[in-house]
Design a protein around this motif. Sequence first.
Motif, PDB file in Angstrom:
ATOM      1  N   PHE A   1      -0.447  -7.215  12.057  1.00 25.63           N
ATOM      2  CA  PHE A   1      -0.653  -6.764  10.677  1.00 25.63           C
ATOM      3  C   PHE A   1      -0.914  -5.263  10.663  1.00 25.63           C
ATOM      4  CE2 PHE A   1      -2.508 -10.976   8.790  1.00 25.63           C
ATOM      5  CZ  PHE A   1      -1.401 -11.669   9.293  1.00 25.63           C
ATOM      6  N   THR A   2      -0.467  -4.623   9.589  1.00 28.74           N
ATOM      7  CA  THR A   2      -0.730  -3.197   9.395  1.00 28.74           C
ATOM      8  C   THR A   2      -1.208  -2.961   7.976  1.00 28.74           C
ATOM      9  OG1 THR A   2       1.007  -2.598  10.977  1.00 28.74           O
ATOM     10  CG2 THR A   2       0.226  -0.883   9.493  1.00 28.74           C
ATOM     11  N   ILE A   3      -2.361  -2.321   7.861  1.00 25.77           N
ATOM     12  CA  ILE A   3      -2.884  -1.965   6.544  1.00 25.77           C
ATOM     13  C   ILE A   3      -2.564  -0.508   6.268  1.00 25.77           C
ATOM     14  CG2 ILE A   3      -5.196  -1.340   7.392  1.00 25.77           C
ATOM     15  CD1 ILE A   3      -6.316  -2.571   4.784  1.00 25.77           C
ATOM     16  N   SER A   4      -2.225  -0.211   5.035  1.00 24.31           N
ATOM     17  CA  SER A   4      -1.952   1.164   4.629  1.00 24.31           C
ATOM     18  C   SER A   4      -2.364   1.329   3.175  1.00 24.31           C
ATOM     19  CB  SER A   4      -0.466   1.494   4.819  1.00 24.31           C
ATOM     20  OG  SER A   4       0.333   0.643   4.011  1.00 24.31           O
ATOM     21  N   ARG A   5      -2.329   2.550   2.700  1.00 24.66           N
ATOM     22  CA  ARG A   5      -2.700   2.793   1.303  1.00 24.66           C
ATOM     23  C   ARG A   5      -2.005   4.027   0.780  1.00 24.66           C
ATOM     24  NH1 ARG A   5      -8.974   3.421   0.867  1.00 24.66           N
ATOM     25  NH2 ARG A   5      -8.457   4.232  -1.209  1.00 24.66           N
ATOM     26  N   ASP A   6      -1.846   4.051  -0.520  1.00 29.46           N
ATOM     27  CA  ASP A   6      -1.319   5.213  -1.226  1.00 29.46           C
ATOM     28  C   ASP A   6      -2.412   5.642  -2.199  1.00 29.46           C
ATOM     29  OD1 ASP A   6      -0.097   6.978  -3.012  1.00 29.46           O
ATOM     30  OD2 ASP A   6       1.837   5.969  -2.881  1.00 29.46           O
ATOM     31  N   ASN A   7      -3.134   6.683  -1.847  1.00 31.39           N
ATOM     32  CA  ASN A   7      -4.281   7.094  -2.664  1.00 31.39           C
ATOM     33  C   ASN A   7      -3.854   7.558  -4.054  1.00 31.39           C
ATOM     34  OD1 ASN A   7      -6.169   6.516  -0.655  1.00 31.39           O
ATOM     35  ND2 ASN A   7      -6.046   8.567   0.221  1.00 31.39           N
ATOM     36  N   ALA A   8      -2.674   8.144  -4.152  1.00 29.95           N
ATOM     37  CA  ALA A   8      -2.197   8.612  -5.454  1.00 29.95           C
ATOM     38  C   ALA A   8      -1.973   7.442  -6.409  1.00 29.95           C
ATOM     39  CB  ALA A   8      -0.912   9.412  -5.287  1.00 29.95           C
ATOM     40  N   LYS A   9      -1.621   6.288  -5.842  1.00 28.25           N
ATOM     41  CA  LYS A   9      -1.368   5.101  -6.659  1.00 28.25           C
ATOM     42  C   LYS A   9      -2.536   4.132  -6.657  1.00 28.25           C
ATOM     43  CE  LYS A   9       3.655   5.174  -5.949  1.00 28.25           C
ATOM     44  NZ  LYS A   9       4.831   4.408  -5.449  1.00 28.25           N
ATOM     45  N   ASN A  10      -3.600   4.471  -5.930  1.00 28.20           N
ATOM     46  CA  ASN A  10      -4.745   3.562  -5.798  1.00 28.20           C
ATOM     47  C   ASN A  10      -4.292   2.168  -5.387  1.00 28.20           C
ATOM     48  OD1 ASN A  10      -6.832   5.420  -6.505  1.00 28.20           O
ATOM     49  ND2 ASN A  10      -6.257   5.198  -8.660  1.00 28.20           N
ATOM     50  N   THR A  11      -3.418   2.132  -4.413  1.00 34.54           N
ATOM     51  CA  THR A  11      -2.825   0.868  -3.974  1.00 34.54           C
ATOM     52  C   THR A  11      -2.954   0.731  -2.462  1.00 34.54           C
ATOM     53  OG1 THR A  11      -1.263   0.853  -5.812  1.00 34.54           O
ATOM     54  CG2 THR A  11      -0.741  -0.532  -3.925  1.00 34.54           C
ATOM     55  N   ALA A  12      -3.330  -0.459  -2.027  1.00 33.46           N
ATOM     56  CA  ALA A  12      -3.383  -0.777  -0.608  1.00 33.46           C
ATOM     57  C   ALA A  12      -2.333  -1.841  -0.299  1.00 33.46           C
ATOM     58  CB  ALA A  12      -4.770  -1.276  -0.221  1.00 33.46           C
ATOM     59  N   TYR A  13      -1.870  -1.811   0.933  1.00 33.73           N
ATOM     60  CA  TYR A  13      -0.823  -2.736   1.368  1.00 33.73           C
ATOM     61  C   TYR A  13      -1.251  -3.428   2.666  1.00 33.73           C
ATOM     62  CZ  TYR A  13       1.771   0.393  -1.720  1.00 33.73           C
ATOM     63  OH  TYR A  13       2.178   1.149  -2.789  1.00 33.73           O
ATOM     64  N   LEU A  14      -0.728  -4.600   2.862  1.00 34.92           N
ATOM     65  CA  LEU A  14      -0.918  -5.297   4.124  1.00 34.92           C
ATOM     66  C   LEU A  14       0.440  -5.839   4.567  1.00 34.92           C
ATOM     67  CD1 LEU A  14      -3.059  -6.186   6.220  1.00 34.92           C
ATOM     68  CD2 LEU A  14      -3.099  -8.405   5.059  1.00 34.92           C
ATOM     69  N   GLN A  15       0.995  -5.213   5.576  1.00 31.63           N
ATOM     70  CA  GLN A  15       2.250  -5.687   6.161  1.00 31.63           C
ATOM     71  C   GLN A  15       1.915  -6.712   7.224  1.00 31.63           C
ATOM     72  OE1 GLN A  15       5.542  -4.905   5.363  1.00 31.63           O
ATOM     73  NE2 GLN A  15       6.015  -6.553   6.810  1.00 31.63           N
ATOM     74  N   MET A  16       2.405  -7.914   7.043  1.00 38.07           N
ATOM     75  CA  MET A  16       2.102  -9.011   7.954  1.00 38.07           C
ATOM     76  C   MET A  16       3.377  -9.444   8.656  1.00 38.07           C
ATOM     77  SD  MET A  16      -0.539 -11.220   5.592  1.00 38.07           S
ATOM     78  CE  MET A  16       0.732 -11.704   4.437  1.00 38.07           C
TER      79      MET A  16
ATOM     80  N   GLY B   1       7.807 -15.145  10.472  1.00 33.95           N
ATOM     81  CA  GLY B   1       8.292 -14.323   9.370  1.00 33.95           C
ATOM     82  C   GLY B   1       7.329 -13.220   8.978  1.00 33.95           C
ATOM     83  N   SER B   2       7.690 -12.520   7.913  1.00 40.48           N
ATOM     84  CA  SER B   2       6.902 -11.379   7.451  1.00 40.48           C
ATOM     85  C   SER B   2       6.672 -11.453   5.950  1.00 40.48           C
ATOM     86  CB  SER B   2       7.625 -10.066   7.771  1.00 40.48           C
ATOM     87  OG  SER B   2       7.802  -9.890   9.159  1.00 40.48           O
ATOM     88  N   LEU B   3       5.562 -10.861   5.548  1.00 40.30           N
ATOM     89  CA  LEU B   3       5.244 -10.686   4.136  1.00 40.30           C
ATOM     90  C   LEU B   3       4.525  -9.367   3.968  1.00 40.30           C
ATOM     91  CD1 LEU B   3       3.846 -14.121   2.831  1.00 40.30           C
ATOM     92  CD2 LEU B   3       5.963 -13.002   2.111  1.00 40.30           C
ATOM     93  N   ARG B   4       4.626  -8.795   2.789  1.00 43.65           N
ATOM     94  CA  ARG B   4       3.898  -7.579   2.476  1.00 43.65           C
ATOM     95  C   ARG B   4       3.074  -7.814   1.215  1.00 43.65           C
ATOM     96  NH1 ARG B   4       5.708  -1.788   0.047  1.00 43.65           N
ATOM     97  NH2 ARG B   4       4.334  -0.418   1.286  1.00 43.65           N
ATOM     98  N   LEU B   5       1.774  -7.678   1.356  1.00 42.59           N
ATOM     99  CA  LEU B   5       0.879  -7.812   0.219  1.00 42.59           C
ATOM    100  C   LEU B   5       0.560  -6.443  -0.356  1.00 42.59           C
ATOM    101  CD1 LEU B   5      -1.715 -10.406   1.603  1.00 42.59           C
ATOM    102  CD2 LEU B   5       0.501 -10.816   0.527  1.00 42.59           C
ATOM    103  N   SER B   6       0.374  -6.410  -1.664  1.00 44.80           N
ATOM    104  CA  SER B   6      -0.031  -5.185  -2.350  1.00 44.80           C
ATOM    105  C   SER B   6      -1.285  -5.444  -3.160  1.00 44.80           C
ATOM    106  CB  SER B   6       1.081  -4.696  -3.278  1.00 44.80           C
ATOM    107  OG  SER B   6       2.251  -4.382  -2.580  1.00 44.80           O
ATOM    108  N   CYS B   7      -2.105  -4.410  -3.287  1.00 47.91           N
ATOM    109  CA  CYS B   7      -3.321  -4.485  -4.099  1.00 47.91           C
ATOM    110  C   CYS B   7      -3.404  -3.221  -4.936  1.00 47.91           C
ATOM    111  CB  CYS B   7      -4.556  -4.624  -3.226  1.00 47.91           C
ATOM    112  SG  CYS B   7      -6.113  -4.497  -4.145  1.00 47.91           S
ATOM    113  N   ALA B   8      -3.270  -3.379  -6.233  1.00 49.51           N
ATOM    114  CA  ALA B   8      -3.341  -2.239  -7.138  1.00 49.51           C
ATOM    115  C   ALA B   8      -4.719  -2.181  -7.770  1.00 49.51           C
ATOM    116  CB  ALA B   8      -2.269  -2.355  -8.212  1.00 49.51           C
ATOM    117  N   ALA B   9      -5.371  -1.042  -7.638  1.00 49.95           N
ATOM    118  CA  ALA B   9      -6.711  -0.855  -8.194  1.00 49.95           C
ATOM    119  C   ALA B   9      -6.642   0.010  -9.439  1.00 49.95           C
ATOM    120  CB  ALA B   9      -7.626  -0.202  -7.161  1.00 49.95           C
TER     121      ALA B   9
END
Length: 119
Positions: free
Chosen positions: A67-82, A16-24
């Motif tokens: 896994f794929t890591i990405s980020r949205d600098n405008a939102k100061n958020t990083a993601y991890l698509q697993m 399966g898959s999950l997507r993690l988010s990290c808001a800074a």
Amino acid sequence: QVQLVESGGGLVQPGGSLRLSCAASGSILSTNVMGWYRQAPGKERELVAAITSGGGTNYADSVKGRFTISRDNAKNTAYLQMNSLKLEDTAVYYCNLYAIYSGGPKQYWGKGTLVTVSS
């Protein structure tokens, strides 16, 4: 100070898959590295993936291609698509932010989010 809040963990079946988010939030420099680490029971914390503010990425061999890591600098958020999750991906996943401030390098940690891969 910087605060990191992870979300998106949970229970998923193998494959399966999950997507993690990290808001800074807080005193975030424009140049920084955000990363995901994980710690399984009885094991040391290990780097899963990291991404610079410029978009450069680094992955642990065990997750490359899944896994794929990405980020949205405008939102100061990083993601991890697993994707294609395996039993051995079960762990608490922690978000990390590293930056060099005027007083020297600092790193910050989130409280973690649990990912459980089980049938």
